[in-house]
Design an enzyme around this catalytic site. Structure first.
Site, PDB file in Angstrom:
ATOM      1  N   GLY A  12       0.824  -1.225   0.000  1.00 27.52           N
ATOM      2  CA  GLY A  12       0.000   0.000   0.000  1.00 27.52           C
ATOM      3  C   GLY A  12       0.847   1.260   0.000  1.00 27.52           C
ATOM      4  NE  ARG A  14       1.730   4.324  -7.538  1.00 27.93           N
ATOM      5  CZ  ARG A  14       1.388   4.144  -8.802  1.00 27.93           C
ATOM      6  NH1 ARG A  14       0.138   3.878  -9.118  1.00 27.93           N
ATOM      7  NH2 ARG A  14       2.291   4.256  -9.745  1.00 27.93           N
ATOM      8  N   GLY A  18       1.127   4.131   3.776  1.00 23.43           N
ATOM      9  CA  GLY A  18       2.233   3.405   3.140  1.00 23.43           C
ATOM     10  C   GLY A  18       3.307   4.354   2.623  1.00 23.43           C
ATOM     11  CB  SER A 109      -8.877   1.633  11.822  1.00 21.97           C
ATOM     12  OG  SER A 109      -9.861   2.539  12.217  1.00 21.97           O
ATOM     13  CB  SER A 110      -9.253   4.081  16.776  1.00 21.21           C
ATOM     14  OG  SER A 110      -9.843   5.010  15.908  1.00 21.21           O
ATOM     15  CB  CYS A 111     -13.436   2.005  13.486  1.00 18.94           C
ATOM     16  SG  CYS A 111     -12.776   0.940  12.215  1.00 18.94           S
ATOM     17  CE1 TYR A 138     -11.105  -0.384   6.339  1.00 17.71           C
ATOM     18  CE2 TYR A 138     -11.124   0.545   8.543  1.00 17.71           C
ATOM     19  CZ  TYR A 138     -10.480   0.324   7.350  1.00 17.71           C
ATOM     20  OH  TYR A 138      -9.209   0.806   7.153  1.00 17.71           O
ATOM     21  CE  LYS A 142      -7.983  -2.134   8.255  1.00 11.99           C
ATOM     22  NZ  LYS A 142      -6.710  -2.373   7.551  1.00 11.99           N
ATOM     23  CG  HIS A 181     -11.056   9.544   7.073  1.00  7.90           C
ATOM     24  ND1 HIS A 181     -10.027   8.991   6.344  1.00  7.90           N
ATOM     25  CD2 HIS A 181     -11.828   8.512   7.465  1.00  7.90           C
ATOM     26  CE1 HIS A 181     -10.170   7.665   6.313  1.00  7.90           C
ATOM     27  NE2 HIS A 181     -11.256   7.353   6.981  1.00  7.90           N
ATOM     28  NE  ARG A 189     -18.444  21.719   3.407  1.00  8.89           N
ATOM     29  CZ  ARG A 189     -19.410  21.885   4.304  1.00  8.89           C
ATOM     30  NH1 ARG A 189     -19.465  21.125   5.365  1.00  8.89           N
ATOM     31  NH2 ARG A 189     -20.329  22.803   4.133  1.00  8.89           N
ATOM     32  CD1 TRP A 204     -23.571  18.437   7.706  1.00  9.33           C
ATOM     33  CD2 TRP A 204     -23.918  16.269   8.184  1.00  9.33           C
ATOM     34  NE1 TRP A 204     -24.137  17.856   6.608  1.00  9.33           N
ATOM     35  CE2 TRP A 204     -24.364  16.528   6.870  1.00  9.33           C
ATOM     36  CE3 TRP A 204     -24.037  14.986   8.702  1.00  9.33           C
ATOM     37  CZ2 TRP A 204     -24.924  15.536   6.069  1.00  9.33           C
ATOM     38  CZ3 TRP A 204     -24.577  13.993   7.897  1.00  9.33           C
ATOM     39  CH2 TRP A 204     -25.025  14.259   6.598  1.00  9.33           C
ATOM     40  NE  ARG A 211     -15.159  11.782  16.237  1.00 13.49           N
ATOM     41  CZ  ARG A 211     -16.222  11.770  17.034  1.00 13.49           C
ATOM     42  NH1 ARG A 211     -16.105  12.105  18.313  1.00 13.49           N
ATOM     43  NH2 ARG A 211     -17.411  11.422  16.578  1.00 13.49           N
TER      44      ARG A 211
HETATM   45  N1  LIG Z   1      -6.574   7.454   6.978  1.00  6.48           N
HETATM   46  C1  LIG Z   1      -6.844   7.345   8.262  1.00  6.48           C
HETATM   47  O1  LIG Z   1      -7.320   8.297   8.906  1.00  6.48           O
HETATM   48  C2  LIG Z   1      -6.584   6.058   8.991  1.00  6.48           C
HETATM   49  C3  LIG Z   1      -6.871   6.030  10.347  1.00  6.48           C
HETATM   50  C4  LIG Z   1      -6.633   4.871  11.051  1.00  6.48           C
HETATM   51  C5  LIG Z   1      -6.114   3.772  10.400  1.00  6.48           C
HETATM   52  N2  LIG Z   1      -5.815   3.813   9.090  1.00  6.48           N
HETATM   53  C6  LIG Z   1      -5.302   2.579   8.472  1.00  6.48           C
HETATM   54  O2  LIG Z   1      -4.124   2.734   7.718  1.00  6.48           O
HETATM   55  C7  LIG Z   1      -4.112   1.839   6.628  1.00  6.48           C
HETATM   56  C8  LIG Z   1      -3.845   2.600   5.340  1.00  6.48           C
HETATM   57  O3  LIG Z   1      -4.781   3.651   5.211  1.00  6.48           O
HETATM   58  P1  LIG Z   1      -4.539   4.900   4.225  1.00  6.48           P
HETATM   59  O4  LIG Z   1      -5.252   6.054   4.846  1.00  6.48           O
HETATM   60  O5  LIG Z   1      -3.103   4.999   3.876  1.00  6.48           O
HETATM   61  O6  LIG Z   1      -5.391   4.435   2.959  1.00  6.48           O
HETATM   62  P2  LIG Z   1      -5.132   4.781   1.406  1.00  6.48           P
HETATM   63  O7  LIG Z   1      -4.499   6.127   1.285  1.00  6.48           O
HETATM   64  O8  LIG Z   1      -6.432   4.542   0.723  1.00  6.48           O
HETATM   65  O9  LIG Z   1      -4.077   3.681   0.970  1.00  6.48           O
HETATM   66  C9  LIG Z   1      -4.411   2.336   0.855  1.00  6.48           C
HETATM   67  C10 LIG Z   1      -3.552   1.747  -0.232  1.00  6.48           C
HETATM   68  O10 LIG Z   1      -3.874   0.362  -0.359  1.00  6.48           O
HETATM   69  C11 LIG Z   1      -3.926   0.031  -1.738  1.00  6.48           C
HETATM   70  N3  LIG Z   1      -4.813  -1.086  -1.978  1.00  6.48           N
HETATM   71  C12 LIG Z   1      -6.131  -1.199  -1.661  1.00  6.48           C
HETATM   72  N4  LIG Z   1      -6.613  -2.382  -2.081  1.00  6.48           N
HETATM   73  C13 LIG Z   1      -5.581  -3.033  -2.695  1.00  6.48           C
HETATM   74  C14 LIG Z   1      -5.453  -4.288  -3.343  1.00  6.48           C
HETATM   75  N5  LIG Z   1      -6.504  -5.113  -3.458  1.00  6.48           N
HETATM   76  N6  LIG Z   1      -4.260  -4.628  -3.866  1.00  6.48           N
HETATM   77  C15 LIG Z   1      -3.203  -3.789  -3.766  1.00  6.48           C
HETATM   78  N7  LIG Z   1      -3.252  -2.590  -3.153  1.00  6.48           N
HETATM   79  C16 LIG Z   1      -4.438  -2.206  -2.634  1.00  6.48           C
HETATM   80  C17 LIG Z   1      -4.485   1.286  -2.384  1.00  6.48           C
HETATM   81  O11 LIG Z   1      -4.183   1.300  -3.759  1.00  6.48           O
HETATM   82  P3  LIG Z   1      -5.246   1.946  -4.784  1.00  6.48           P
HETATM   83  O12 LIG Z   1      -5.518   3.337  -4.314  1.00  6.48           O
HETATM   84  O13 LIG Z   1      -4.553   1.867  -6.103  1.00  6.48           O
HETATM   85  O14 LIG Z   1      -6.467   1.067  -4.682  1.00  6.48           O
HETATM   86  C18 LIG Z   1      -3.764   2.388  -1.592  1.00  6.48           C
HETATM   87  O15 LIG Z   1      -2.525   2.691  -2.168  1.00  6.48           O
HETATM   88  C19 LIG Z   1      -5.471   1.139   6.646  1.00  6.48           C
HETATM   89  O16 LIG Z   1      -5.333  -0.117   7.233  1.00  6.48           O
HETATM   90  C20 LIG Z   1      -6.325   2.011   7.524  1.00  6.48           C
HETATM   91  O17 LIG Z   1      -7.289   1.272   8.236  1.00  6.48           O
HETATM   92  C21 LIG Z   1      -6.037   4.933   8.347  1.00  6.48           C
END
Ligand SMILES: NC(=O)c1ccc[n+]([C@@H]2O[C@H](COP(=O)([O-])OP(=O)(O)OC[C@H]3O[C@@H](n4cnc5c(N)ncnc54)[C@H](OP(=O)(O)O)[C@@H]3O)[C@@H](O)[C@H]2O)c1
Length: 314
Positions: A12, A14, A18, A109-111, A138, A142, A181, A189, A204, A211
């Site tokens: 992940g 990108r 990641g 994730s904290s959820c 989700y 997790k 989010h 916005r 809202w 938070r």
């Molecule tokens: N963002 C938050 O606020 C937050 C908070 C708590 C926890 N987290 C956790 O952190 C982790 C990453 O989140 P993020 O915010 O970095 O999400 P993100 O920006 O959407 O990144 C997720 C990455 O996973 C890749 N991916 C998804 N499905 C795939 C598949 N089938 N095969 C290969 N690659 C795949 C996506 O590629 P594509 O875009 O090309 O599909 C994207 O690059 C998650 O586990 C999430 O629960 C995030």
């Protein structure tokens, strides 16, 4: 402990998390980082994932790939969120174990914690009562991922760990109007309101919910720290331990963006959970603290938003 030339796979890379982990690993001098885009390797395809792990045999794995979305996306696609996340996690964690991975770190994730968990939420409140229904699918995926890591540790003696971050924000965030989010949604916005000269922005609820927000580079630093310094079946919360009201957050974003119009509150809309805060005493006891405060982080995030016009259009 990872060596500078250890073979490290960031799944992940990108995404927001990641990409921050890759930046942090490079900053700390790790030179043998391997990645695959979603197009090159669909992690939901078991045979492809097995082939990749058999060929590459990474020593360390950061599992930051996931199907991620905001409340609307989650609520509208419960089945997809469960299926894709569950399959992806099982494929990667299983293939890592089968191919001799020394250590894997799973991002959750904290959820995962119960809707009515006592605040701040400690790691041990997992599975003590019902989940928030809007993102139950989700969260269940997790929870399965972190439990699978724990079960492999127990049954096969692996050293697989998991980390549960609070709300994250920072470079490479998703600013999509429906899929983002709260913090990136507010940045977009208020930016759009400033550009269009809108006299008011309506948010809202009444702005009272509390938070917590962690800058993603801080999370990445914690992820690398845990890979080198933590082993155990219980997950580790990743947060600041500090909270703001949504009203305070909104004002901080408006100030950073330079929006001078009025902020209105539509109290006929739901507020959501009154308070959501992680107990971060475990990461503090391990010797790790966040470094980027929210006001500085919002300024960094907005600069990143502006630096990529494509992202502002997403
Ligand atoms: N963002 C938050 O606020 C937050 C908070 C708590 C926890 N987290 C956790 O952190 C982790 C990453 O989140 P993020 O915010 O970095 O999400 P993100 O920006 O959407 O990144 C997720 C990455 O996973 C890749 N991916 C998804 N499905 C795939 C598949 N089938 N095969 C290969 N690659 C795949 C996506 O590629 P594509 O875009 O090309 O599909 C994207 O690059 C998650 O586990 C999430 O629960 C995030």
């Amino acid at each position: 402990m990872m060596r500078p030339d250890s073979k490290i796979y960031v799944a992940g890379h990108r995404g927001m998390v990641g990409s921050a982990i890759v930046r942090e690993l490079q900053r700390q001098g790790y030179t043998n980082i391997i990645t695959r885009t979603h197009a090159e390797l669909d992690l939901c395809r078991q045979a492809d994932v097995e082939r990749f792990f058999a060929d590459e045999r990474p020593e360390y794995v950061f599992l930051a790939a996931a199907k991620v979305g905001g409340i609307i996306a989650n609520r509208n696609a419960l089945a997809d969120f469960m299926y894709e996340n569950m399959i992806l996690e099982m494929n990667v964690i299983n293939a890592a174990w089968r191919n001799g991975c020394r250590k894997l770190e799973f991002l959750g994730s904290s959820c995962i914690y119960p809707r009515m968990a006592p605040q701040p939420m400690k790691e041990d409140c997992l599975l003590t009562s019902a989940l928030e229904p809007t993102n139950e699918a989700y969260a269940l995926a997790k929870i399965s991922g972190l439990k699978y890591c724990e079960y492999l540790n127990r049954q096969y003696g692996t050293d697989f760990i998991s980390v549960m971050p609070t709300n994250l924000y920072g470079p490479n965030d998703n600013y999509h109007p429906e899929h983002s989010h709260v913090l990136p949604a507010l940045i977009r916005r208020f930016h759009e309101a400033k550009v269009s000269g809108a006299q008011s922005v309506t948010c809202w609820g009444d702005g009272s919910p509390l938070r917590e927000f962690l800058y993603v580079d801080d999370l990445a630093n914690l992820c690398v720290f845990l890979m080198n310094n933590y082993s155990g079946n219980e997950t580790v919360n990743a947060g600041t331990g500090k909270e703001v009201t949504i009203k305070q957050l909104t004002e901080m974003v408006a100030n950073t963006v330079g929006y001078e119009g009025e902020i209105l509150w539509d109290t006929t809309r739901p507020n959501g959970t009154p308070r959501k805060l992680l107990d971060v005493s475990k990461s503090h006891a391990l010797g790790w603290h966040h470094t980027v405060e929210l006001s500085d982080g919002i300024a960094l995030a907005y600069a990143d938003f502006l630096s990529n016009p494509m992202r502002a259009e997403r």
